[in-house]
Scaffold this active site. Structure first.
Site, short mmCIF file in Angstrom:
data_model
loop_
_atom_site.label_atom_id
_atom_site.label_comp_id
_atom_site.label_asym_id
_atom_site.label_seq_id
_atom_site.Cartn_x
_atom_site.Cartn_y
_atom_site.Cartn_z
N LYS A 68 0.81 -1.23 0.00
CA LYS A 68 0.00 0.00 0.00
C LYS A 68 0.84 1.27 0.00
O LYS A 68 0.46 2.26 -0.63
CB LYS A 68 -0.98 -0.01 1.18
N ASP A 105 -10.29 1.93 2.14
CA ASP A 105 -10.43 1.11 3.36
C ASP A 105 -11.29 1.80 4.43
O ASP A 105 -12.19 1.18 5.00
CB ASP A 105 -9.05 0.81 3.96
P1 NDP Z 1 0.41 -3.17 10.01
O1 NDP Z 1 1.43 -4.24 9.87
O2 NDP Z 1 0.62 -1.87 9.33
O3 NDP Z 1 0.19 -2.82 11.57
C1 NDP Z 1 0.03 -3.87 12.49
C2 NDP Z 1 -0.35 -3.30 13.85
O4 NDP Z 1 -0.67 -4.40 14.71
C3 NDP Z 1 0.75 -2.52 14.55
O5 NDP Z 1 0.16 -1.46 15.26
C4 NDP Z 1 1.35 -3.57 15.50
O6 NDP Z 1 1.93 -2.98 16.66
C5 NDP Z 1 0.11 -4.32 15.90
N1 NDP Z 1 0.33 -5.69 16.37
C6 NDP Z 1 0.76 -6.75 15.65
N2 NDP Z 1 0.75 -7.86 16.41
C7 NDP Z 1 0.32 -7.48 17.66
C8 NDP Z 1 0.10 -8.19 18.86
N3 NDP Z 1 0.34 -9.50 18.97
N4 NDP Z 1 -0.38 -7.50 19.93
C9 NDP Z 1 -0.62 -6.18 19.83
N5 NDP Z 1 -0.42 -5.46 18.70
C10 NDP Z 1 0.04 -6.11 17.62
O7 NDP Z 1 -0.96 -3.86 9.55
P2 NDP Z 1 -2.24 -3.13 8.91
O8 NDP Z 1 -2.48 -1.90 9.69
O9 NDP Z 1 -2.09 -3.06 7.45
O10 NDP Z 1 -3.40 -4.22 9.20
C11 NDP Z 1 -3.93 -4.39 10.51
C12 NDP Z 1 -5.12 -5.35 10.46
O11 NDP Z 1 -6.19 -4.77 9.68
C13 NDP Z 1 -4.80 -6.70 9.81
O12 NDP Z 1 -5.44 -7.70 10.58
C14 NDP Z 1 -5.45 -6.60 8.44
O13 NDP Z 1 -5.84 -7.86 7.96
C15 NDP Z 1 -6.66 -5.73 8.74
N6 NDP Z 1 -7.20 -5.03 7.58
C16 NDP Z 1 -8.46 -5.35 7.15
C17 NDP Z 1 -9.02 -4.73 6.06
C18 NDP Z 1 -10.41 -5.12 5.62
O14 NDP Z 1 -10.82 -4.73 4.51
N7 NDP Z 1 -11.17 -5.83 6.44
C19 NDP Z 1 -8.31 -3.70 5.31
C20 NDP Z 1 -7.00 -3.39 5.86
C21 NDP Z 1 -6.47 -4.06 6.94
P3 NDP Z 1 3.46 -2.43 16.66
O15 NDP Z 1 3.41 -1.08 16.02
O16 NDP Z 1 3.82 -2.39 18.08
O17 NDP Z 1 4.26 -3.43 15.86
#
Ligand code: NDP
Length: 276
Positions: A68, A105
């Protein structure tokens, strides 16, 4: 000569993607002559692959993880919501040959919440878990519906604080860590972490959800996600996953490409029944 308009989704991994089924369904419903395919494309070959796709007559692309931000850089022009999100999930070939980058989104989430589930945002206390790309994309669309406040909680606290500062002109937005949520309550909790993808939960304190509050996991799966289960255990009025958001963001992309808005109700029901 092939007169069918071509669209695709690029990402890695991509074999789990439901986008080809969704867009094929929309095309049949709206009688549009197009094909939509999924292609495994990693970050290293994205620019070459996207250039090749459009130079061979492709009309539009969806870009998913991890592309993205690269798609944001690839676009010649950006919609205001893509600029806010600093991420693009939809590329649209324009009549002058340029490529417009859009982000559907946040709009997809808000439509699913407000239209499909009658969850209002006005004057609500909203908690966003996670400060990654998805969180960035949903803040502005939510703020447009005048919530009382948004709190962003993240494992890496500096990221949620930085994100809140970046969006502070939009209204009351605060960033913090999970531990800072003690003694706070929210009417809507959105899980925008990727924890559910590995069947994990962010570390959530007790009594976080207000009476009659709702939970929404942006992630989706065939079975209830860990966060959807947490919502049910915490007596959420509604505890939903992100399938509706996925379908609504796709409908918005389809509208950008074809100028016609598909009806999403039928396909959401078919997915829930397991028919597709
Ligand atoms: P990113 O990789 O950009 O961000 C991931 C985030 O999750 C970060 O804030 C990270 O924290 C946090 N994180 C990961 N693992 C853990 C954990 N075990 N405990 C707590 N925090 C955690 O991902 P995206 O923002 O792109 O996507 C996030 C979610 O949204 C995904 O599940 C994705 O599938 C979903 N999504 C769904 C869409 C839909 O159309 N339904 C569209 C877009 C996304 P840290 O910064 O500390 O690493």
């Amino acid at each position: 000569m092939n007169s069918i308009d071509r669209y695709a989704v690029f990402g890695q991994p991509i074999n789990h993607s439901k986008s080809p089924q969704i867009h094929t369904f929309f095309a049949q419903q709206t009688r549009q002559n197009l094909i939509y395919q999924a292609k495994e494309v990693g970050a290293d070959i994205f620019t070459v692959s996207a250039n090749e796709f459009f130079s061979k007559g492709g009309k539009g692309l969806n870009c998913t993880v991890p592309l993205k931000e690269l798609a944001f850089q690839f676009a010649d022009k950006l919609t205001p919501r893509a600029k806010f999100a600093k991420a693009v999930n939809t590329l649209v070939l324009q009549s002058d040959g340029s490529i417009l980058g859009d982000n559907t989104d946040g709009c997809g989430l808000v439509r699913d919440l407000m239209i499909n589930h009658q969850i209002t945002l006005k004057e609500k206390r909203i908690l966003i878990l996670g400060a990654g790309g998805a969180s960035r994309g949903i803040i502005d669309p939510i703020m447009q519906h005048s919530p009382e406040k948004i709190v962003i909680a993240n494992r890496t606290v500096e990221k949620s604080i930085a994100l809140a500062i970046e969006f502070q002109d939009l209204g009351m937005i605060k960033g913090c860590g999970f531990k800072d949520l003690v003694q706070q309550q929210f009417d809507l909790i959105l899980n925008a972490t990727s924890a559910s993808l590995s069947n994990q939960l962010p570390p959530l304190v007790d009594n976080l959800l207000a009476e009659n509050g709702c939970c929404y996991d942006l992630a989706y799966a065939n079975e209830p996600t860990a966060f959807v289960r947490w919502g049910l255990e915490n007596k959420a009025l509604k505890s939903l996953d992100g399938l509706g958001m996925l379908i609504e963001q796709a409908a918005e992309a389809f509208y950008s490409w074809r100028g016609i808005r598909p009806n999403t109700e039928n396909i959401i029901n078919l997915f829930h029944e397991g028919t597709i």
